[in-house]
Scaffold this motif. Sequence first.
Motif, PDB file in Angstrom:
ATOM      1  N   LYS A  50      -9.144 126.927   9.719  1.00 35.93           N
ATOM      2  CA  LYS A  50      -8.380 126.536   8.529  1.00 35.93           C
ATOM      3  C   LYS A  50      -8.881 125.227   7.932  1.00 35.93           C
ATOM      4  N   TYR A  56       0.420 124.642   4.815  1.00 37.87           N
ATOM      5  CA  TYR A  56      -0.101 124.978   6.145  1.00 37.87           C
ATOM      6  C   TYR A  56      -0.349 126.477   6.161  1.00 37.87           C
ATOM      7  N   ARG A 105       1.179 123.469  17.584  1.00 37.30           N
ATOM      8  CA  ARG A 105       0.418 123.256  16.354  1.00 37.30           C
ATOM      9  C   ARG A 105       1.029 122.175  15.460  1.00 37.30           C
ATOM     10  N   SER A 109      -0.898 113.167  15.065  1.00 35.79           N
ATOM     11  CA  SER A 109      -0.110 114.341  14.675  1.00 35.79           C
ATOM     12  C   SER A 109       1.191 114.485  15.451  1.00 35.79           C
ATOM     13  N   GLY A 136      -3.715 120.186   2.354  1.00 33.53           N
ATOM     14  CA  GLY A 136      -3.512 121.095   3.478  1.00 33.53           C
ATOM     15  C   GLY A 136      -3.291 120.340   4.773  1.00 33.53           C
ATOM     16  N   PHE A 137      -2.659 120.993   5.741  1.00 38.05           N
ATOM     17  CA  PHE A 137      -2.361 120.375   7.030  1.00 38.05           C
ATOM     18  C   PHE A 137      -3.116 121.066   8.167  1.00 38.05           C
ATOM     19  N   GLN A 138      -3.654 120.254   9.068  1.00 36.94           N
ATOM     20  CA  GLN A 138      -4.138 120.719  10.366  1.00 36.94           C
ATOM     21  C   GLN A 138      -3.662 119.688  11.383  1.00 36.94           C
ATOM     22  N   LEU A 157       5.766 118.377  11.608  1.00 37.35           N
ATOM     23  CA  LEU A 157       5.505 118.474  10.179  1.00 37.35           C
ATOM     24  C   LEU A 157       6.816 118.660   9.408  1.00 37.35           C
ATOM     25  N   LEU A 214       4.484 127.201   4.386  1.00 39.18           N
ATOM     26  CA  LEU A 214       3.818 127.670   5.596  1.00 39.18           C
ATOM     27  C   LEU A 214       3.517 129.153   5.448  1.00 39.18           C
ATOM     28  N   LEU A 237       3.920 121.905  14.056  1.00 36.76           N
ATOM     29  CA  LEU A 237       4.697 122.332  12.903  1.00 36.76           C
ATOM     30  C   LEU A 237       6.122 121.790  12.939  1.00 36.76           C
TER      31      LEU A 237
END
Length: 425
Positions: free
Chosen positions: A340, A251, A259, A374, A322-324, A264, A278, A261
């Motif tokens: 990103k 990330y 976001r 998410s 990758g993470f979004q 995550l 991160l 996180l």
Amino acid sequence: MMKKNVCMFVWNHFTNDARVLRECTTLSEKGYKVDLICIHDPNDPDMKYVEKRNDNFNVYRVRRYPIMFTVLQFCIKNKLVGSVALVLWLFLAYLFPFIIIPLTLLGGIIIKTRLKTVVVRGCIIIRMILKGRMKNYDIYHSNDLNTLPQGYICAKWRLRRKPLIYDSHEVQTSRTGYDSSIYAKMEKFFIRKMDSMIVENHTRAKYNEVLYGFYPNVVHNYPFIQKEVFNHKIDLHEILHLPENEKILLYQGGIQAGRGLDKLIKAVPMFKEGTLVLIGDGRIKPDLEKMVKDMNLEEKVKFLPKVPLEELPQYTKNAYLGFQVLNNINYNHYSASSNKLFEYMMAGIPVVACNFPEIRRVVEGEETGICIDSHKPQEIADAVNKLLENQALRTRYSENSRKASKLFNWEKEKELFVNVYAKVS
């Protein structure tokens, strides 16, 4: 045709603002003379007040704190209040009692109350306005609502009014930290007084049309083509002391609330392999670091500070995916198509992404990753494990990402941005 002088405002230090960097660079390449006015960070001893990026692009940073605050903070920090500062204060109070004593009382009240934030922000706005009126600019450009008053005063409070462009990177009426109704009222007031408006995608443009009755210009938040990312990278495995075959699950971006996180990190124990890394800084970073420690995940979750924009692609290239994973806490997040996402694409990195309209349009439309809910750590983990276990699928998404990067890049998108300037000129 003689090119114009542009004054652009942004409410940050201009150290990691990719969109503003792209816009200023593009204008300077097209012959516009661009002065970017932003804010100096007193905690960064290396930050310059004036910075020349190229022959047509200069950065000017205004002082953050009033001089009175700076002097008081210096005295407190260096324990001078009881000695030198007291002697100096007594001397000045003796000479100017009706000025120094009231100012001291007022300064103490301001520093100890919420008035400090109002005064500091007000002083920054005034300095930006003064800087924006020092030269004869032809066009003013405000990035986001917190610089729109500066742009409006500089462009319109004059005998010969100048064009004003409002470049809204966020949805100002529904975003984190902008809960007060004053922001919506401010935007509604100023939006009728600018000459052109830019938003970053069509979902937000339609939202704007419902609110204000007009469809703004759309300039997507696509990055520069990063050719060097494929032949050079920084070795994250070495930096983090990870085995060479360890899969980095990345990330990169602001460590901010909303976001996703925290979800995550909750998903990490369910990952079949890999280390979550991160890269970035933000308000909730200490909370996340504590969360990782409490969950005994120090070996599986690593934090790195933010890195300069020009170096970031060299870090991104290390990732397996990758993470979004934005959370749907406001319309600003729901409608995002953040930078990103396309940075991962440039590096050929598949993504695990939130299932929001603009992000889903790219990820599923170009088959560059997996969209999930998410808010659910289990769904995040399932998507990660699918890409960990199915190397062929991961490879296909990676190849699709590189192909898609030829469509979603600033080199193509910047012509739309330049056209906005051509119209107002």
